[in-house]
Design a protein around this motif. Structure first.
Motif, PDB file in Angstrom:
ATOM      1  N   ASP A 165       0.811  -1.216   0.000  1.00 38.19           N
ATOM      2  CA  ASP A 165       0.000   0.000   0.000  1.00 38.19           C
ATOM      3  C   ASP A 165       0.844   1.266   0.000  1.00 38.19           C
ATOM      4  O   ASP A 165       0.425   2.300  -0.552  1.00 38.19           O
ATOM      5  CB  ASP A 165      -0.927   0.019   1.218  1.00 38.19           C
ATOM      6  N   LYS A 171       2.343   0.264  -5.353  1.00 37.70           N
ATOM      7  CA  LYS A 171       1.055   0.775  -4.891  1.00 37.70           C
ATOM      8  C   LYS A 171       0.177   1.247  -6.043  1.00 37.70           C
ATOM      9  O   LYS A 171      -1.030   1.418  -5.869  1.00 37.70           O
ATOM     10  CB  LYS A 171       1.263   1.924  -3.899  1.00 37.70           C
ATOM     11  N   GLU A 179      -6.400  -4.401  -1.698  1.00 36.79           N
ATOM     12  CA  GLU A 179      -5.123  -4.244  -1.021  1.00 36.79           C
ATOM     13  C   GLU A 179      -3.998  -4.448  -2.034  1.00 36.79           C
ATOM     14  O   GLU A 179      -4.042  -5.356  -2.856  1.00 36.79           O
ATOM     15  CB  GLU A 179      -4.972  -5.286   0.088  1.00 36.79           C
ATOM     16  N   LYS A 180      -3.014  -3.591  -1.985  1.00 36.99           N
ATOM     17  CA  LYS A 180      -1.868  -3.718  -2.885  1.00 36.99           C
ATOM     18  C   LYS A 180      -0.879  -4.720  -2.288  1.00 36.99           C
ATOM     19  O   LYS A 180      -0.545  -4.660  -1.105  1.00 36.99           O
ATOM     20  CB  LYS A 180      -1.178  -2.371  -3.092  1.00 36.99           C
TER      21      LYS A 180
END
Length: 220
Positions: A165, A171, A179-180
């Motif tokens: 994130d 990201k 969610e990254k």
């Protein structure tokens, strides 16, 4: 998470960059989940005291780990699961990856490149990530072995992932709102320690690779 990568075309790089003695059968170059791919590990017999056992070996296994604890009647179900990536935050306590984590069955997955989707334009744009210096990537993974329905021992591996994130590069990828995640790329100087460190030190290696040392190429 990474569901597509390219392994090495040249088996000589395994000797030069990953310290293995013998070349394995390389298989497919473009790798997708459940394909057979190459990974580097410390041989299971490393503590036998046999000088003929190398420090590292490159073998071929399924990209998609199946736990050694899987019962025979659960193999079909396990083979359909998405076990090609392992979340580092939960791998130690999960059924599928916990045995490999507790046994310190760590490996390195050699790769020319990995791919992630870029959704920022509203349409998916596959993006290829490589090292800035052109050297192969060494991806941190777990491996395990199990017996298939015919009783044959098989081996498989998974790539470890961490939250991205706040990563300056990753990201920006994957779907908005999700969610990254990013795989763990090891510095070359950490290869030996990653394969030999005790279990309690595993998490110390699970950190982002410097974004400035990677190149992202959009495949329009």
């Amino acid at each position: 998470m990474c569901s597509h990568y390219q392994t090495l075309k040249d088996a000589e790089l395994l000797l030069q960059k990953f310290g293995v003695r013998a070349k394995p059968v390389m298989g497919k170059y473009d790798m997708w989940p459940r394909y057979e791919g190459v990974f580097v590990r410390r041989p299971p017999e490393h503590d036998a005291g046999d000088e003929a056992v190398p420090e590292r070996e490159a073998i071929t296994g399924r990209w998609g780990l199946i736990s050694a604890l899987t019962r025979p009647d659960g193999l079909d179900k396990a083979a359909k699961l998405s076990t090609f990536n392992a979340r580092s935050e939960t791998a130690a306590t999960s059924f599928m990856f916990g045995n490999a984590w507790r046994q310190a069955r760590r490996c390195i997955i050699p790769a020319d490149a990995i791919f992630e989707p870029d959704w920022r334009s509203g349409a998916v744009v596959p993006t290829r990530f490589t090292r800035e210096d052109g050297a192969p990537l060494g991806i941190a993974g777990l491996w395990d072995r199990w017996r298939d329905a015919a009783g044959q021992i098989r081996e498989g591996y998974a790539m470890l992932t961490i939250n991205a994130d706040d990563d300056p590069l990753f990201k920006h990828y994957q779907r908005a709102g999700d969610e990254k995640r990013m795989i763990v790329i090891l510095p070359e100087g950490a290869y030996g320690d990653w394969l030999t460190a005790p279990v309690h030190q595993t998490r110390t290696f699970l950190v982002p690779y410097p974004a400035r040392l990677l190149i992202a190429t959009a495949l329009e």
